[in-house]
Design a protein around this motif. Structure first.
Motif, mmCIF file in Angstrom:
data_model
loop_
_atom_site.group_PDB
_atom_site.id
_atom_site.type_symbol
_atom_site.label_atom_id
_atom_site.label_comp_id
_atom_site.label_asym_id
_atom_site.label_seq_id
_atom_site.Cartn_x
_atom_site.Cartn_y
_atom_site.Cartn_z
ATOM 1 N N TYR A 30 0.844 -1.195 0.000
ATOM 2 C CA TYR A 30 0.000 0.000 0.000
ATOM 3 C C TYR A 30 0.886 1.255 0.000
ATOM 4 O O TYR A 30 0.685 2.173 -0.780
ATOM 5 N N ARG A 31 1.889 1.266 0.892
ATOM 6 C CA ARG A 31 2.820 2.405 0.994
ATOM 7 C C ARG A 31 3.607 2.611 -0.291
ATOM 8 O O ARG A 31 3.774 3.717 -0.757
ATOM 9 N N GLU A 32 4.115 1.502 -0.854
ATOM 10 C CA GLU A 32 5.081 1.595 -1.946
ATOM 11 C C GLU A 32 4.473 1.557 -3.348
ATOM 12 O O GLU A 32 5.086 2.069 -4.275
ATOM 13 N N SER A 33 3.292 0.929 -3.503
ATOM 14 C CA SER A 33 2.849 0.667 -4.869
ATOM 15 C C SER A 33 1.375 0.845 -5.171
ATOM 16 O O SER A 33 1.034 1.183 -6.300
ATOM 17 N N ASP A 34 0.482 0.545 -4.238
ATOM 18 C CA ASP A 34 -0.924 0.445 -4.614
ATOM 19 C C ASP A 34 -1.857 0.940 -3.518
ATOM 20 O O ASP A 34 -2.199 0.200 -2.598
ATOM 21 N N LYS A 35 -2.292 2.184 -3.652
ATOM 22 C CA LYS A 35 -3.197 2.787 -2.669
ATOM 23 C C LYS A 35 -4.609 2.215 -2.744
ATOM 24 O O LYS A 35 -5.452 2.520 -1.922
ATOM 25 N N SER A 36 -4.884 1.350 -3.734
ATOM 26 C CA SER A 36 -6.221 0.769 -3.832
ATOM 27 C C SER A 36 -6.364 -0.516 -3.010
ATOM 28 O O SER A 36 -7.456 -1.069 -2.920
ATOM 29 N N LEU A 37 -5.275 -0.991 -2.413
ATOM 30 C CA LEU A 37 -5.369 -2.212 -1.606
ATOM 31 C C LEU A 37 -6.301 -2.001 -0.424
ATOM 32 O O LEU A 37 -6.268 -0.963 0.234
ATOM 33 N N ASN A 38 -7.118 -2.997 -0.157
ATOM 34 C CA ASN A 38 -8.052 -2.963 0.963
ATOM 35 C C ASN A 38 -7.345 -3.543 2.191
ATOM 36 O O ASN A 38 -7.214 -4.764 2.320
ATOM 37 N N THR A 129 3.141 -15.626 -11.066
ATOM 38 C CA THR A 129 3.171 -14.774 -9.887
ATOM 39 C C THR A 129 3.134 -13.344 -10.389
ATOM 40 O O THR A 129 3.373 -13.082 -11.573
ATOM 41 N N THR A 130 2.814 -12.418 -9.525
ATOM 42 C CA THR A 130 2.815 -11.009 -9.913
ATOM 43 C C THR A 130 3.666 -10.210 -8.942
ATOM 44 O O THR A 130 3.837 -10.595 -7.785
ATOM 45 N N ALA A 131 4.185 -9.126 -9.443
ATOM 46 C CA ALA A 131 4.950 -8.184 -8.623
ATOM 47 C C ALA A 131 4.669 -6.787 -9.157
ATOM 48 O O ALA A 131 4.500 -6.607 -10.371
ATOM 49 N N PHE A 132 4.593 -5.834 -8.277
ATOM 50 C CA PHE A 132 4.408 -4.456 -8.714
ATOM 51 C C PHE A 132 5.637 -4.005 -9.487
ATOM 52 O O PHE A 132 6.765 -4.348 -9.138
ATOM 53 N N THR A 133 5.422 -3.219 -10.545
ATOM 54 C CA THR A 133 6.542 -2.803 -11.394
ATOM 55 C C THR A 133 7.583 -1.991 -10.628
ATOM 56 O O THR A 133 8.753 -2.017 -10.974
ATOM 57 N N HIS A 150 5.712 -12.210 -18.714
ATOM 58 C CA HIS A 150 4.720 -12.802 -19.597
ATOM 59 C C HIS A 150 3.745 -11.763 -20.129
ATOM 60 O O HIS A 150 3.465 -11.713 -21.310
ATOM 61 N N SER A 151 3.222 -10.951 -19.266
ATOM 62 C CA SER A 151 2.280 -9.912 -19.702
ATOM 63 C C SER A 151 2.461 -8.696 -18.807
ATOM 64 O O SER A 151 3.046 -8.790 -17.740
ATOM 65 N N LEU A 152 1.967 -7.609 -19.264
ATOM 66 C CA LEU A 152 2.054 -6.364 -18.514
ATOM 67 C C LEU A 152 0.635 -5.822 -18.372
ATOM 68 O O LEU A 152 -0.075 -5.675 -19.362
ATOM 69 N N THR A 153 0.236 -5.570 -17.156
ATOM 70 C CA THR A 153 -1.078 -4.995 -16.909
ATOM 71 C C THR A 153 -0.924 -3.492 -16.772
ATOM 72 O O THR A 153 -0.104 -3.018 -15.988
ATOM 73 N N LEU A 154 -1.683 -2.763 -17.544
ATOM 74 C CA LEU A 154 -1.675 -1.299 -17.470
ATOM 75 C C LEU A 154 -2.942 -0.852 -16.782
ATOM 76 O O LEU A 154 -4.012 -1.418 -17.011
ATOM 77 N N GLU A 155 -2.823 0.159 -15.940
ATOM 78 C CA GLU A 155 -3.969 0.673 -15.218
ATOM 79 C C GLU A 155 -4.003 2.189 -15.343
ATOM 80 O O GLU A 155 -2.963 2.826 -15.388
#
Length: 159
Positions: A30-38, A129-133, A150-155
């Motif tokens: 949440y702190r480093e990558s993704d403020k949308s985490l619940n 597996t996934t990891a934040f960019t 393998h793939s890149l998710t864009l948001e």
């Protein structure tokens, strides 16, 4: 990895510690990558999710103990393949955390290799597996274990 560490299959008694570590993981991400985490997920839906991963045969959860305290875990399991991919057996390394002061000792590598071996025994064809960019150390960690991009998710955030 030294003799001070015990790596073992998780049991239901470990759930409290796994939840504690998962919340630590969520707060870090949440702190480093993704403020949308619940941040409430861990102790609500997460409790059932981890319990099922521990007790059901399609789940894999290992913990690491140091002096009787759980200091790390890995959770993953068999997943459904995406509807547009060929029929095969898929698994996902869903989440993992080693407490910060114990990182760099080969513990994450041990957990990941154990998961890969479990997948082989379970006749899994593909592991993801996934990891934040932004998390370059995690990306490099997985690449060193022969995971490939393998793939890149864009948001696009509209908030």
């Amino acid at each position: 990895m030294g003799d001070d560490f015990i790596v073992r299959k998780a049991n239901i008694k470990d759930l409290k510690d796994i939840l504690r570590l998962n919340l630590e993981l969520f707060k870090k991400e949440y702190r480093e990558s993704d403020k949308s985490l619940n941040l409430n997920w861990t102790y609500k839906e997460g409790k059932r999710y981890f319990r099922n991963r521990i007790i059901k045969k399609d789940g894999f959860v290992e913990v690491i103990e140091n002096k009787g305290k759980i200091i790390g875990y890995l959770c993953g399991g068999i997943t459904k393949g995406l509807f547009y991919r060929k029929k095969a057996k898929y698994a996902e390394l869903e989440n993992m955390l080693i407490e910060k002061k114990f990182r760099g000792k080969g513990l994450g590598t041990k957990l990941t290799r154990d998961f890969i071996n479990w997948c082989k025994k379970s006749k899994v064809d593909y592991i993801s597996t996934t990891a934040f960019t932004k998390n370059k150390s995690a990306i490099n960690f997985y690449k060193n274990l022969r995971f490939k991009e393998h793939s890149l998710t864009l948001e696009r955030h509209l908030l």
